[in-house]
Design an enzyme around this catalytic site. Structure first.
Site, PDB file in Angstrom:
ATOM      1  N   GLU A 142     -11.877  -3.793   0.063  1.00 35.98           N
ATOM      2  CA  GLU A 142     -13.109  -4.514  -0.310  1.00 35.98           C
ATOM      3  C   GLU A 142     -13.645  -5.317   0.869  1.00 35.98           C
ATOM      4  O   GLU A 142     -14.852  -5.380   1.091  1.00 35.98           O
ATOM      5  CB  GLU A 142     -12.833  -5.415  -1.526  1.00 35.98           C
ATOM      6  CG  GLU A 142     -12.561  -4.576  -2.776  1.00 35.98           C
ATOM      7  CD  GLU A 142     -12.238  -5.420  -3.994  1.00 35.98           C
ATOM      8  OE1 GLU A 142     -11.162  -6.064  -3.981  1.00 35.98           O
ATOM      9  OE2 GLU A 142     -13.050  -5.456  -4.928  1.00 35.98           O
TER      10      GLU A 142
ATOM     11  N   ALA B 250      -5.307  -8.381  -2.255  1.00 34.40           N
ATOM     12  CA  ALA B 250      -5.103  -9.772  -2.679  1.00 34.40           C
ATOM     13  C   ALA B 250      -3.618 -10.094  -2.632  1.00 34.40           C
ATOM     14  O   ALA B 250      -2.778  -9.186  -2.686  1.00 34.40           O
ATOM     15  CB  ALA B 250      -5.626  -9.944  -4.102  1.00 34.40           C
TER      16      ALA B 250
ATOM     17  N   GLU C 217      -5.805  -1.421  -7.828  1.00 38.09           N
ATOM     18  CA  GLU C 217      -5.724  -2.542  -8.781  1.00 38.09           C
ATOM     19  C   GLU C 217      -5.326  -2.099 -10.180  1.00 38.09           C
ATOM     20  O   GLU C 217      -4.664  -2.843 -10.904  1.00 38.09           O
ATOM     21  CB  GLU C 217      -7.062  -3.293  -8.835  1.00 38.09           C
ATOM     22  CG  GLU C 217      -7.376  -4.155  -7.614  1.00 38.09           C
ATOM     23  CD  GLU C 217      -8.063  -3.417  -6.480  1.00 38.09           C
ATOM     24  OE1 GLU C 217      -8.065  -2.161  -6.486  1.00 38.09           O
ATOM     25  OE2 GLU C 217      -8.598  -4.077  -5.577  1.00 38.09           O
TER      26      GLU C 217
ATOM     27  N   GLY D 112      -8.184  -5.466  -2.296  1.00 40.01           N
ATOM     28  CA  GLY D 112      -9.036  -6.438  -1.606  1.00 40.01           C
ATOM     29  C   GLY D 112      -9.190  -6.132  -0.119  1.00 40.01           C
ATOM     30  O   GLY D 112     -10.199  -6.493   0.493  1.00 40.01           O
TER      31      GLY D 112
HETATM   32  N1  3HC Z   1       0.655  -9.316  -2.146  1.00 39.91           N
HETATM   33  C1  3HC Z   1       1.826  -9.945  -1.968  1.00 39.91           C
HETATM   34  N2  3HC Z   1       2.930  -9.326  -1.528  1.00 39.91           N
HETATM   35  C2  3HC Z   1       2.833  -8.013  -1.248  1.00 39.91           C
HETATM   36  C3  3HC Z   1       1.641  -7.303  -1.410  1.00 39.91           C
HETATM   37  C4  3HC Z   1       0.511  -8.000  -1.891  1.00 39.91           C
HETATM   38  N3  3HC Z   1      -0.666  -7.394  -2.045  1.00 39.91           N
HETATM   39  N4  3HC Z   1       1.860  -6.015  -1.068  1.00 39.91           N
HETATM   40  C5  3HC Z   1       3.140  -5.937  -0.694  1.00 39.91           C
HETATM   41  N5  3HC Z   1       3.730  -7.139  -0.799  1.00 39.91           N
HETATM   42  C6  3HC Z   1       5.113  -7.487  -0.430  1.00 39.91           C
HETATM   43  C7  3HC Z   1       6.145  -6.723  -1.235  1.00 39.91           C
HETATM   44  O1  3HC Z   1       6.453  -7.409  -2.437  1.00 39.91           O
HETATM   45  C8  3HC Z   1       7.312  -6.713  -0.278  1.00 39.91           C
HETATM   46  O2  3HC Z   1       7.915  -7.973  -0.341  1.00 39.91           O
HETATM   47  P1  3HC Z   1       9.506  -8.122  -0.130  1.00 39.91           P
HETATM   48  O3  3HC Z   1       9.783  -7.601   1.238  1.00 39.91           O
HETATM   49  O4  3HC Z   1       9.750  -9.562  -0.321  1.00 39.91           O
HETATM   50  O5  3HC Z   1      10.121  -7.268  -1.198  1.00 39.91           O
HETATM   51  C9  3HC Z   1       6.641  -6.586   1.088  1.00 39.91           C
HETATM   52  O6  3HC Z   1       5.304  -7.026   0.891  1.00 39.91           O
HETATM   53  C10 3HC Z   1       6.615  -5.178   1.654  1.00 39.91           C
HETATM   54  O7  3HC Z   1       6.082  -4.320   0.650  1.00 39.91           O
HETATM   55  P2  3HC Z   1       6.684  -2.861   0.397  1.00 39.91           P
HETATM   56  O8  3HC Z   1       8.158  -2.945   0.267  1.00 39.91           O
HETATM   57  O9  3HC Z   1       5.920  -2.268  -0.719  1.00 39.91           O
HETATM   58  O10 3HC Z   1       6.338  -2.158   1.795  1.00 39.91           O
HETATM   59  P3  3HC Z   1       5.853  -0.682   2.085  1.00 39.91           P
HETATM   60  O11 3HC Z   1       5.712  -0.608   3.550  1.00 39.91           O
HETATM   61  O12 3HC Z   1       6.722   0.293   1.365  1.00 39.91           O
HETATM   62  O13 3HC Z   1       4.402  -0.552   1.407  1.00 39.91           O
HETATM   63  C11 3HC Z   1       2.138  -1.207   0.870  1.00 39.91           C
HETATM   64  C12 3HC Z   1       3.324  -1.301   1.873  1.00 39.91           C
HETATM   65  C13 3HC Z   1       1.628   0.243   0.804  1.00 39.91           C
HETATM   66  C14 3HC Z   1       1.050  -2.095   1.364  1.00 39.91           C
HETATM   67  C15 3HC Z   1       2.643  -1.608  -0.529  1.00 39.91           C
HETATM   68  O14 3HC Z   1       3.327  -2.853  -0.424  1.00 39.91           O
HETATM   69  C16 3HC Z   1       1.578  -1.786  -1.566  1.00 39.91           C
HETATM   70  O15 3HC Z   1       1.139  -0.807  -2.144  1.00 39.91           O
HETATM   71  N6  3HC Z   1       1.177  -3.036  -1.832  1.00 39.91           N
HETATM   72  C17 3HC Z   1       0.284  -3.379  -2.912  1.00 39.91           C
HETATM   73  C18 3HC Z   1      -1.129  -2.968  -2.656  1.00 39.91           C
HETATM   74  C19 3HC Z   1      -2.015  -3.380  -3.800  1.00 39.91           C
HETATM   75  O16 3HC Z   1      -1.723  -3.152  -4.961  1.00 39.91           O
HETATM   76  N7  3HC Z   1      -3.132  -4.005  -3.477  1.00 39.91           N
HETATM   77  C20 3HC Z   1      -4.086  -4.460  -4.457  1.00 39.91           C
HETATM   78  C21 3HC Z   1      -3.808  -5.887  -4.797  1.00 39.91           C
HETATM   79  S1  3HC Z   1      -4.835  -6.461  -6.090  1.00 39.91           S
HETATM   80  C22 3HC Z   1      -6.292  -6.851  -5.324  1.00 39.91           C
HETATM   81  O17 3HC Z   1      -6.445  -6.621  -4.163  1.00 39.91           O
HETATM   82  C23 3HC Z   1      -7.304  -7.515  -6.198  1.00 39.91           C
HETATM   83  C24 3HC Z   1      -8.648  -7.574  -5.558  1.00 39.91           C
HETATM   84  O18 3HC Z   1      -9.414  -6.491  -5.955  1.00 39.91           O
HETATM   85  C25 3HC Z   1      -9.377  -8.824  -5.963  1.00 39.91           C
END
Ligand code: 3HC
Ligand code: NAI
Length: 708
Positions: free
Chosen positions: A110, A68, A130, A107
């Site tokens: 998912e 997400a 999450e 997501g």
């Molecule tokens: N949403 C919005 N922005 C995101 C994002 C997300 N899910 N994931 C990463 N970003 C952004 C970061 O803030 C960063 O922004 P910036 O350059 O402005 O600082 C940019 O993307 C790059 O991220 P990283 O610096 O972390 O890049 P890496 O290459 O080191 O890592 C990654 C990539 C492994 C995908 C890591 O970013 C990550 O773990 N992201 C989060 C994943 C996550 O938690 N997903 C679950 C979200 S909740 C969800 O999905 C709810 C659902 O169940 C309904």
């Protein structure tokens, strides 16, 4: 290619009867509103196009879908909702295949689980992280993952937030097909063709069962309970893990749609919890700390060989961190006995891992092949960066830097790991202050993630950028700090530690203070931490500061009385607590309480009791007030830098976001009112930070400065 149309962030193209749906939302293909709407439109389009027999979902760039869009949390929801998009994918009458070449997280996974078939390439990784954001998978993940991989394995993925490899995902049942290569479109089209040739039908995850009879159900529930018990300690204080378990239980016991409805309602509860707000703040804050002004003008210097001066507690830990990152390390000590002790300190870490079965002797030998011990500074003439970790004594450090200046090649970065000393003064001992910087690691340095990068007045911007590059190589979380006594973390620590001492002198026991701090979410209280680190360290600092201490300022002598007895904590068997026979968990010590009482009486203090709430109000007010001063003075770039320092260096509970975020959530006006109230007892100590007063007057909070 027959047709091509595009929606924002999602591009479709029909290739050989397969509609390729490409998610293209840099940097990580997060499922923003535009992506969700694009996916829905693509599904409708595929369903209506008679030329299309299958749909292939692929991600553009390095990622499949990172989940997400975290930036949307806390804002009004915008249709279409992700669960509806996933349900629509699953309901498709044409087969949907997800071809995953990078991260499929939250997501993103998912979406993949809602598809009918999943193909993975070697670089793919999978996870439902999450929980790290205070949430649970809220787009069917809690119901579909157990159906694909079993209830306990799915719950483990969700409770740990861990990432797993393509191979592990296939073994777990998340992935149907593993292929080589890096191009998900080519691999996905080939897989689609093969499936169509076999006459593969639509296969909906919702139609799978976790357990089909009473015996299987009972077994699945028992496994889930065992997992819940095993993870209880790790998830202590967190809100969403119990909800995750509730959802997985529903996946075992209830029909799919009922499970989905429960997931939805619990997701909404998590979304509106303060823990979600704190954890999302932490997620972005730790990424923001790398955005420093020097990046605009400078590039890092070369960094392929480093040296460490001093192989004690810190030097050895830093050596391990560098060796683990693949860097060759030269260690310099003052004499033969010390260099041998230094090497033993390094090897002890690896031997511990071997004993736990987490490292092979061969891997240790390969790592130690990069390690060169020496008693001569000449051995470091050609290194790119030196980290000094000798005794905390300005004269000793200056002498070391004179030597570094003499032997190191031009352009080498010269860093000190000092905890408190004036780095400008250390730099002045050399003829190259532009190359001198602070790299303040935390103990144990091979484990603790925080690295304060301390920027003295004369350092060149490319040295600062090189330090951030080193942090990245060592997998540390860097925070830029300015020079002052204690930099960001230890300076603030010194202030709230004083409050802990005041509380004890005024009537709380050290054990009550520790308990209140633990209840707040810290793993340990301040007196336990002192016992772990060694009371002698703080004692030395207090003695050093005695000469410059304001005679009007309140000073609590209890800790000195304890140290005078040689009670330095765990290493001496007693400190604030008793550690009989090397115990690691201390017991309250009646003799310590007697010392506390004697000191109170000596000062004629009329004691009173403190509730846990009041203890924390005072403790946190001191922390945040000093944090505001640190920000106003430019020692920290932004409030979020203070937050990250405390999350990664001082055990601050991550789900509260950090002290400054916590203060925003409590309300700065309330905090200021507390400080003004406490100032009635001690106006010298409780001086409200001008920045705090200004923010309250303007009706703003600290986060307004994070965005500046
Ligand atoms: N949403 C919005 N922005 C995101 C994002 C997300 N899910 N994931 C990463 N970003 C952004 C970061 O803030 C960063 O922004 P910036 O350059 O402005 O600082 C940019 O993307 C790059 O991220 P990283 O610096 O972390 O890049 P890496 O290459 O080191 O890592 C990654 C990539 C492994 C995908 C890591 O970013 C990550 O773990 N992201 C989060 C994943 C996550 O938690 N997903 C679950 C979200 S909740 C969800 O999905 C709810 C659902 O169940 C309904
Ligand atoms: P330590 O006493 O364990 O190790 C210091 C080492 O330096 C000893 O092995 C000693 O032989 C060596 N040494 C002393 N003078 C030397 C010289 N002239 N040349 C070469 N080696 C010399 O000390 P520790 O705890 O490792 O601290 C080192 C530095 O790290 C200090 O500046 C301290 O403030 C800082 N620090 C310590 C932390 C901790 O928790 N221990 C945390 C963060 C920083």
């Amino acid at each position: 290619m027959l047709t091509e149309s595009s929606a924002p962030a999602v591009v479709t193209a029909v290739q050989e009867n397969v509609m390729v749906v490409r998610i293209d939302n840099p940097p990580v293909n997060a499922l923003s509103q535009a992506v969700r709407a694009g996916l829905l439109a693509a599904l409708e389009q595929a369903e209506q196009d008679p030329a299309v027999t299958a749909v292939l979902l692929v991600g553009q760039g390095k990622t499949f879908i990172a989940g997400a869009d975290i930036r949307e949390f806390g804002k009004p929801p915008q249709a279409p909702a992700l669960p509806d998009v996933c349900n629509r994918i699953e309901a498709s009458r044409k087969i949907v295949i997800a071809a995953i070449h990078g991260a499929a997280l939250g997501g993103g996974l998912e979406v993949a689980m809602a598809a009918h078939y999943r193909l993975a390439l070697p670089m793919a990784k999978f996870g439902l992280p999450e929980v790290n954001l205070g949430l649970l998978p809220g787009a069917g993940g809690t119901q579909r993952a157990p159906r694909l991989m079993g209830a306990a394995a799915a719950a483990d993925l969700m409770l740990s937030g861990k990432h797993i490899s393509a191979k592990a995902a296939q073994a777990a049942g998340l992935v149907d097909q593993l292929e080589q290569g890096e191009d998900p479109t080519a691999a996905g089209l080939a897989y689609a063709k093969a499936l169509l040739a076999q006459g593969a039908a639509v296969r909906r995850t919702r139609d799978f069962t976790v357990a089909s009879d009473a015996t299987q159900k009972a077994a699945a529930l028992a496994e889930l309970d065992a997992l819940a018990a095993a993870t209880a300690k790790k998830t202590r204080g967190l809100f969403s893990p119990a909800k995750i378990i509730e959802c997985v239980r529903a996946a075992i016991e209830l029909p799919f749609d009922q499970g989905l409805a429960l997931e939805r309602s619990l997701f909404v509860e998590c979304l509106s919890s303060p823990q979600r707000e704190g954890l999302v703040h932490a997620f972005f804050a730790e990424r923001e700390t790398t955005k420093i002004p020097e990046l605009q003008s400078a590039k890092p210097r070369a960094l392929s060989r480093i040296a460490i001066i001093g192989g004690g507690t810190m030097g050895a830990g830093i050596a391990v961190a560098a060796l683990d990152a693949g860097l060759p390390v030269v260690m310099v000590e003052r004499d033969e006995a010390s260099i041998q002790r230094g090497q033993a300190n390094v090897e002890k870490v690896y031997d511990g891992l071997i004993a736990k079965g987490r490292l092979t002797p061969e891997a240790k030998a390969a790592t130690m092949a990069r390690y060169t011990p020496s008693t001569s500074y000449e051995a470091i003439a050609d290194v790119d960066l030196v980290i000094e970790a000798v005794f905390e004594d300005l004269e000793v450090k200056k002498a070391v830097f004179v030597e570094l200046d003499r032997v190191c090649k031009a352009g080498a970065v010269l860093a000190t790991n000092t905890s408190y000393l004036d780095i400008d003064a250390i730099a002045a001992a050399t003829k190259r202050p532009q190359d001198v910087i602070g790299l303040h690691f935390f103990s144990p340095a091979n484990i603790m993630k925080l690295l304060e990068i301390v920027v003295p007045a004369k350092v060149s911007p490319d040295v600062v950028v090189t330090a951030f590059e080193l942090a990245k190589r060592l997998k540390k979380v860097p925070v830029r700090a300015g020079v002052c006594d204690g930099f960001i973390g230890n300076r603030i620590l010194a202030v709230y530690k004083q409050v802990a001492d005041f509380l004890v002198e005024d009537g709380a026991s050290p054990y009550e203070v520790d308990e209140a701090v633990r209840q707040f979410g810290y793993p340990m209280g301040p007196f336990q931490v002192t016992d772990l680190a060694g009371g002698d360290i703080g004692w030395a600092t207090r003695k050093r500061r005695a000469a410059t201490r304001d005679p009007q300022a309140r000073y609590v002598e209890i800790a000195d009385r304890i140290c005078e007895r040689g009670w330095f904590g765990q290493k001496t068997g007693r400190g604030w607590y008793l550690y009989p026979e090397g115990a690691r968990v201390g017991q309250p010590d009646p003799e310590v309480l007697a010392i506390v009482d004697a000191e109170r009486q000596k000062k004629g203090i009329k004691t009173r009791s403190f509730s846990a709430d009041e203890i924390m109000r005072r403790y946190m007010a001191a922390m945040v007030n000093e944090g505001a001063k640190v920000v106003a003075e430019g020692i920290a770039l932004r409030p979020l830098d203070v937050d990250v320092t405390f999350l990664y260096g001082y055990g601050f509970p991550r789900w509260r976001g950090g002290p400054m975020q916590w203060a925003d959530m409590v309300g700065l006006d309330k905090l200021l009112a507390d400080i003004e109230e406490f100032a009635k007892e001690d106006a010298l100590f409780w001086q409200p930070a001008p920045l705090l007063k200004q923010l309250v007057a303007e009706g703003k909070n600290f986060s307004s400065l994070n965005r500046a």
